[in-house]
Design an enzyme around this catalytic site. Sequence first.
Site, PDB file in Angstrom:
ATOM      1  N   ASP A 390       0.825  -1.225   0.000  1.00 25.39           N
ATOM      2  CA  ASP A 390       0.000   0.000   0.000  1.00 25.39           C
ATOM      3  C   ASP A 390       0.854   1.268   0.000  1.00 25.39           C
ATOM      4  OD1 ASP A 390      -2.125  -1.709   0.188  1.00 25.39           O
ATOM      5  OD2 ASP A 390      -2.376  -1.459   2.354  1.00 25.39           O
TER       6      ASP A 390
HETATM    7  P1  NAP Z   1       0.859  -3.982   3.111  1.00 23.55           P
HETATM    8  O1  NAP Z   1       0.251  -3.021   2.171  1.00 23.55           O
HETATM    9  O2  NAP Z   1       0.001  -4.590   4.144  1.00 23.55           O
HETATM   10  O3  NAP Z   1       1.540  -5.123   2.213  1.00 23.55           O
HETATM   11  C1  NAP Z   1       2.353  -6.085   2.771  1.00 23.55           C
HETATM   12  C2  NAP Z   1       2.759  -7.034   1.681  1.00 23.55           C
HETATM   13  O4  NAP Z   1       3.722  -7.922   2.247  1.00 23.55           O
HETATM   14  C3  NAP Z   1       1.618  -7.881   1.165  1.00 23.55           C
HETATM   15  O5  NAP Z   1       1.182  -7.453  -0.098  1.00 23.55           O
HETATM   16  C4  NAP Z   1       2.188  -9.320   1.153  1.00 23.55           C
HETATM   17  O6  NAP Z   1       2.099  -9.853  -0.169  1.00 23.55           O
HETATM   18  C5  NAP Z   1       3.649  -9.133   1.535  1.00 23.55           C
HETATM   19  N1  NAP Z   1       4.130 -10.186   2.415  1.00 23.55           N
HETATM   20  C6  NAP Z   1       3.534 -10.739   3.484  1.00 23.55           C
HETATM   21  N2  NAP Z   1       4.300 -11.690   4.014  1.00 23.55           N
HETATM   22  C7  NAP Z   1       5.425 -11.740   3.267  1.00 23.55           C
HETATM   23  C8  NAP Z   1       6.599 -12.532   3.314  1.00 23.55           C
HETATM   24  N3  NAP Z   1       6.783 -13.476   4.227  1.00 23.55           N
HETATM   25  N4  NAP Z   1       7.563 -12.303   2.383  1.00 23.55           N
HETATM   26  C9  NAP Z   1       7.386 -11.372   1.427  1.00 23.55           C
HETATM   27  N5  NAP Z   1       6.296 -10.583   1.345  1.00 23.55           N
HETATM   28  C10 NAP Z   1       5.319 -10.776   2.252  1.00 23.55           C
HETATM   29  O7  NAP Z   1       2.096  -3.361   3.871  1.00 23.55           O
HETATM   30  P2  NAP Z   1       2.704  -1.893   3.837  1.00 23.55           P
HETATM   31  O8  NAP Z   1       3.026  -1.479   2.447  1.00 23.55           O
HETATM   32  O9  NAP Z   1       3.772  -1.899   4.872  1.00 23.55           O
HETATM   33  O10 NAP Z   1       1.513  -0.949   4.291  1.00 23.55           O
HETATM   34  C11 NAP Z   1       1.020  -0.916   5.610  1.00 23.55           C
HETATM   35  C12 NAP Z   1      -0.490  -0.888   5.605  1.00 23.55           C
HETATM   36  O11 NAP Z   1      -0.956  -0.995   6.951  1.00 23.55           O
HETATM   37  C13 NAP Z   1      -1.045   0.408   5.038  1.00 23.55           C
HETATM   38  O12 NAP Z   1      -2.261   0.168   4.387  1.00 23.55           O
HETATM   39  C14 NAP Z   1      -1.282   1.223   6.296  1.00 23.55           C
HETATM   40  O13 NAP Z   1      -2.243   2.240   6.130  1.00 23.55           O
HETATM   41  C15 NAP Z   1      -1.771   0.138   7.233  1.00 23.55           C
HETATM   42  N6  NAP Z   1      -1.625   0.594   8.616  1.00 23.55           N
HETATM   43  C16 NAP Z   1      -0.397   0.741   9.153  1.00 23.55           C
HETATM   44  C17 NAP Z   1      -0.276   1.262  10.424  1.00 23.55           C
HETATM   45  C18 NAP Z   1       1.062   1.534  11.065  1.00 23.55           C
HETATM   46  O14 NAP Z   1       1.083   2.125  12.124  1.00 23.55           O
HETATM   47  N7  NAP Z   1       2.158   1.132  10.461  1.00 23.55           N
HETATM   48  C19 NAP Z   1      -1.401   1.590  11.145  1.00 23.55           C
HETATM   49  C20 NAP Z   1      -2.653   1.413  10.552  1.00 23.55           C
HETATM   50  C21 NAP Z   1      -2.745   0.894   9.292  1.00 23.55           C
HETATM   51  P3  NAP Z   1       2.103 -11.433  -0.401  1.00 23.55           P
HETATM   52  O15 NAP Z   1       0.986 -11.970   0.413  1.00 23.55           O
HETATM   53  O16 NAP Z   1       1.910 -11.570  -1.862  1.00 23.55           O
HETATM   54  O17 NAP Z   1       3.438 -11.932   0.047  1.00 23.55           O
END
Ligand code: NAP
Length: 467
Positions: A390
């Site tokens: 994301d």
């Molecule tokens: P993300 O959008 O959740 O994407 C994580 C990606 O990691 C997934 O597409 C997944 O794809 C891949 N993945 C999972 N396990 C894996 C593994 N073992 N090896 C390789 N890839 C793996 O993560 P992000 O880009 O870090 O974004 C964070 C999200 O969380 C945002 O939408 C944000 O708004 C939300 N959020 C974060 C917080 C915070 O405080 N950080 C708070 C609220 C909401 P595959 O399944 O294809 O592997």
Amino acid sequence: MTLDNTILPLLYMLAAISFILAIKWMGSPATARRGVIIGEIGMLLAVVGTLLRFEVVNYGWIFLAFALGTIIGIPIAVIMPMTAVPQRTAFSHACGALASALIGTAEYYKGLNQGPAPTTPEMTALIIETLLGFLTFTASLMAFGKLQEVLPQRPITYKGQNFVNLGIFAAAAIIGIVLIVSPGQVVLFPIFVILCLLFGILLIIPIGGADMPTVIALLNSYAGLSASAMGFVLNNRLLIVAGALDGSSGFILSIIMCRAMNRSFTNVLFGAFGQLQVAAAGAQEAKPIHSASPEEAAQILDAARTVVVIPGYGMAVAQAQHKLREMFDLLGKRGVNVEFAIHPVAGRMPGHMNVLLAEADVPYDKLREMDDINPEMAMADVALIIGANDVVNPDAENNPNSPIAGMPIIQAYKARTVMVIKRSMNPGFAGIDNPLYYLDNTLMLFGDAKAFLSSIVKELQAVGKAA
Ligand code: NAP
């Protein structure tokens, strides 16, 4: 000169200074460890100071509580993985808020039964303390349940929900005001408590799992304010200071998180966001993509001058930070400049990536914040995305209909070559497809992040030996 008016104020003052320094130092990765240590010292001083108070006559119950807390706390800290920190935080807020609310309740009944009867200012602080304490208790338990997937993550909504919720809150607030004016209306207090507990549950039901970390930061703020109000009830200045610090830092954190996701508070609390849209993602999978092997990825990295690594939740799940550090060292030795772009909400909790990279001893000066690195992304030879999705999704900038429209992203698409390590084409947290994966300059590196990085490291080592 007694202990209570000499050593105790000194200990409390040192503890308050420690808490302020802790918050300041935790603001930067370079000083964060120092911040944690000074915070712990402050807490120790506060506890020792409190145990020395003349009001404490029987230590038996206190040490029993210490033992129980330790027995429960240590396994929680050891067993729960880093990726489960948001729910662990929710659970500890629930415990803190319950403690605060129960102390308020005890003070209320003590004042009525043993006197002196609480004054209006004392009763005001007591009602704020118990209101925030009880509602934070059930709300935090609900947040814990949703994040731990014991409860359904999806928002549960029904017509007139906000009206019902506000009605219950208004009823609790009105009874609270009646109790402030007339504390002797004992029969009203349990009704007040039940309404606060109920409001905490109903507040969280319409909020999706995706918004829970933001809600937890907000609940942190409520628990802090409750503790601060408790400071007024108990006439304890340290509690007032510590609670206010906790309350304001939790509030600021939730504002930062809302901004990083381009959401408003009302949207988080009343918007029923966070439902997975996997169907939309599935429809996109037929588009052509380019994939590459670890050998090809290693060659591209080896030939680059500047590599920007963008870590995300997948790196945390795979625990790939140590392999990443090995790759960083190998590329560094070959003259490649590797930097790390950190998105404020990458992963599942604020500072998630900073903590993991610090654990792997990645130098702090190589960590760049989103706004700082974005103007340089066009100069990067390679953007290496590791389990992030994301936070690099260009739809946030280009597609006004996207659920993440307006969310600031790390502009990985501007780099000459984009490489994405993830296991499949599955979406990330927001449940939406990512057009970045279909660009001509994007190479998908399919596999677990740790396993794939291990293969890249082996390739780089082999090239190193051959050279
Ligand atoms: P993300 O959008 O959740 O994407 C994580 C990606 O990691 C997934 O597409 C997944 O794809 C891949 N993945 C999972 N396990 C894996 C593994 N073992 N090896 C390789 N890839 C793996 O993560 P992000 O880009 O870090 O974004 C964070 C999200 O969380 C945002 O939408 C944000 O708004 C939300 N959020 C974060 C917080 C915070 O405080 N950080 C708070 C609220 C909401 P595959 O399944 O294809 O592997």
